[in-house]
Scaffold this motif. Structure first.
Motif, PDB file in Angstrom:
ATOM      1  N   HIS A  91      32.176  56.947  63.433  1.00 24.35           N
ATOM      2  CA  HIS A  91      31.529  55.676  63.089  1.00 24.35           C
ATOM      3  C   HIS A  91      30.049  55.895  62.818  1.00 24.35           C
ATOM      4  O   HIS A  91      29.510  56.975  63.065  1.00 24.35           O
ATOM      5  CB  HIS A  91      31.685  54.678  64.236  1.00 24.35           C
ATOM      6  CG  HIS A  91      30.780  54.974  65.406  1.00 24.35           C
ATOM      7  ND1 HIS A  91      31.034  55.985  66.305  1.00 24.35           N
ATOM      8  CD2 HIS A  91      29.607  54.410  65.786  1.00 24.35           C
ATOM      9  CE1 HIS A  91      30.049  56.016  67.202  1.00 24.35           C
ATOM     10  NE2 HIS A  91      29.172  55.079  66.918  1.00 24.35           N
ATOM     11  N   ALA A  96      24.132  47.905  62.784  1.00 24.98           N
ATOM     12  CA  ALA A  96      25.442  47.297  62.556  1.00 24.98           C
ATOM     13  C   ALA A  96      25.758  46.422  63.765  1.00 24.98           C
ATOM     14  O   ALA A  96      25.501  46.812  64.899  1.00 24.98           O
ATOM     15  CB  ALA A  96      26.500  48.373  62.373  1.00 24.98           C
ATOM     16  N   VAL A 101      30.547  50.732  62.437  1.00 23.52           N
ATOM     17  CA  VAL A 101      31.215  50.822  61.144  1.00 23.52           C
ATOM     18  C   VAL A 101      32.118  52.047  61.214  1.00 23.52           C
ATOM     19  O   VAL A 101      31.649  53.166  61.408  1.00 23.52           O
ATOM     20  CB  VAL A 101      30.200  50.959  59.992  1.00 23.52           C
ATOM     21  CG1 VAL A 101      30.914  51.132  58.661  1.00 23.52           C
ATOM     22  CG2 VAL A 101      29.263  49.758  59.963  1.00 23.52           C
ATOM     23  N   THR A 102      33.415  51.819  61.084  1.00 25.14           N
ATOM     24  CA  THR A 102      34.419  52.872  61.194  1.00 25.14           C
ATOM     25  C   THR A 102      35.040  53.142  59.821  1.00 25.14           C
ATOM     26  O   THR A 102      34.852  52.352  58.885  1.00 25.14           O
ATOM     27  CB  THR A 102      35.530  52.455  62.170  1.00 25.14           C
ATOM     28  OG1 THR A 102      36.184  51.293  61.631  1.00 25.14           O
ATOM     29  CG2 THR A 102      34.973  52.148  63.566  1.00 25.14           C
ATOM     30  N   ILE A 105      36.840  50.142  58.180  1.00 26.02           N
ATOM     31  CA  ILE A 105      36.096  48.995  57.636  1.00 26.02           C
ATOM     32  C   ILE A 105      34.938  49.393  56.727  1.00 26.02           C
ATOM     33  O   ILE A 105      34.222  48.527  56.227  1.00 26.02           O
ATOM     34  CB  ILE A 105      35.583  48.075  58.762  1.00 26.02           C
ATOM     35  CG1 ILE A 105      34.551  48.801  59.640  1.00 26.02           C
ATOM     36  CG2 ILE A 105      36.733  47.530  59.590  1.00 26.02           C
ATOM     37  CD1 ILE A 105      33.800  47.883  60.568  1.00 26.02           C
ATOM     38  N   ALA A 106      34.733  50.681  56.508  1.00 28.91           N
ATOM     39  CA  ALA A 106      33.571  51.141  55.734  1.00 28.91           C
ATOM     40  C   ALA A 106      33.490  50.490  54.353  1.00 28.91           C
ATOM     41  O   ALA A 106      32.404  50.122  53.895  1.00 28.91           O
ATOM     42  CB  ALA A 106      33.578  52.658  55.603  1.00 28.91           C
ATOM     43  N   ALA A 160      31.907  47.215  54.625  1.00 31.32           N
ATOM     44  CA  ALA A 160      30.647  47.184  55.373  1.00 31.32           C
ATOM     45  C   ALA A 160      29.470  47.564  54.504  1.00 31.32           C
ATOM     46  O   ALA A 160      28.497  48.139  54.983  1.00 31.32           O
ATOM     47  CB  ALA A 160      30.748  48.104  56.585  1.00 31.32           C
ATOM     48  N   SER A 161      29.537  47.235  53.219  1.00 34.55           N
ATOM     49  CA  SER A 161      28.402  47.528  52.354  1.00 34.55           C
ATOM     50  C   SER A 161      27.193  46.729  52.843  1.00 34.55           C
ATOM     51  O   SER A 161      27.334  45.670  53.448  1.00 34.55           O
ATOM     52  CB  SER A 161      28.726  47.211  50.900  1.00 34.55           C
ATOM     53  OG  SER A 161      29.030  45.847  50.751  1.00 34.55           O
ATOM     54  N   SER A 194      27.435  41.368  59.182  1.00 31.48           N
ATOM     55  CA  SER A 194      27.746  42.641  59.836  1.00 31.48           C
ATOM     56  C   SER A 194      26.503  43.470  60.138  1.00 31.48           C
ATOM     57  O   SER A 194      26.576  44.470  60.848  1.00 31.48           O
ATOM     58  CB  SER A 194      28.674  43.475  58.947  1.00 31.48           C
ATOM     59  OG  SER A 194      29.890  42.811  58.735  1.00 31.48           O
ATOM     60  N   TRP A 195      25.354  43.078  59.582  1.00 27.51           N
ATOM     61  CA  TRP A 195      24.131  43.863  59.708  1.00 27.51           C
ATOM     62  C   TRP A 195      22.968  43.011  60.206  1.00 27.51           C
ATOM     63  O   TRP A 195      22.807  41.878  59.794  1.00 27.51           O
ATOM     64  CB  TRP A 195      23.745  44.459  58.354  1.00 27.51           C
ATOM     65  CG  TRP A 195      24.741  45.432  57.847  1.00 27.51           C
ATOM     66  CD1 TRP A 195      25.772  45.178  56.978  1.00 27.51           C
ATOM     67  CD2 TRP A 195      24.838  46.816  58.191  1.00 27.51           C
ATOM     68  NE1 TRP A 195      26.480  46.324  56.755  1.00 27.51           N
ATOM     69  CE2 TRP A 195      25.932  47.353  57.487  1.00 27.51           C
ATOM     70  CE3 TRP A 195      24.094  47.655  59.018  1.00 27.51           C
ATOM     71  CZ2 TRP A 195      26.302  48.694  57.594  1.00 27.51           C
ATOM     72  CZ3 TRP A 195      24.460  48.990  59.123  1.00 27.51           C
ATOM     73  CH2 TRP A 195      25.554  49.486  58.416  1.00 27.51           C
TER      74      TRP A 195
END
Length: 189
Positions: A63, A92, A96-97, A100-101, A104-105, A114-115
């Motif tokens: 991650h 994050a 972020v794994t 889900i990457a 997760a932009s 998410s950020w």
């Protein structure tokens, strides 16, 4: 790199590797401060519909906990011991794994829920070389970095990802533009 007034212990992997390599070549017996950080994937840069930078990740294992964009220190910057200056940092909300990457932009202008932005953000300037990468809080993982300028981003369309590939024959990095799916597949091949 500076975040919220505190120094982050993580340095871009290539700078750590270079520093450690130079120390080793100099026959230095103790390499205190040099950490080995494992690669978890790659970082690319894309744009949104308005042409604003979007950092994308292809994670192959483990991650990342955050992302940073930095640039080289210039004479006008406050003095510091690091040769680079962080221009933007994000944490994050949850790790972020690989699973889900793709989702997760990190839109640098309008980060998703998410950020979380950390500290001040410096406006990106034309003609300046920036570097983006992902990291973990405990320095166990990182994503390979991507270099970009605003001029290079202006040539991208949404969905295209800019990365660099090292060309051994020329001994230099070469820009590469590809769809996200190809970027993710090749990063973890």
């Amino acid at each position: 790199m500076i975040t919220s007034g505190a120094e982050r212990p993580c340095r871009p992997f290539w700078r750590v590797s270079l520093a450690c390599g130079l120390l080793a070549l100099g026959s230095v017996a103790t390499l205190t401060g040099c950490e080995t950080v494992a690669g978890a994937g790659a970082t690319g840069i894309s744009v949104d519909g308005q042409g604003r930078p979007v950092v994308v990740f292809a994670l192959c294992n483990d991650h990342i906990d955050g992302a940073t964009i930095f640039r080289d220190r210039i004479a006008a910057d406050p003095k510091g011991g690091d040769s680079s200056v962080s221009v933007a940092d994000w944490d994050a909300v949850s790790p972020v794994t690989p699973a889900i990457a793709m989702h997760a932009s990190l839109n640098t202008a309008e980060p998703s829920a998410s950020w979380l932005r950390v500290g001040p953000v410096e406006a990106l300037q034309p003609g300046t070389r920036y570097v983006a990468y992902g990291w973990t809080r405990d320095n166990t993982w990182f994503t390979g970095h991507v270099e970009f300028t605003l001029e290079r981003l202006s040539k991208l369309k949404p969905g295209q990802v800019l990365t660099q590939t090292y060309v051994e024959a020329d001994k230099r990095d070469e820009d590469r533009v590809q769809p996200y799916s190809q970027f993710a597949a090749e990063a973890c091949a």
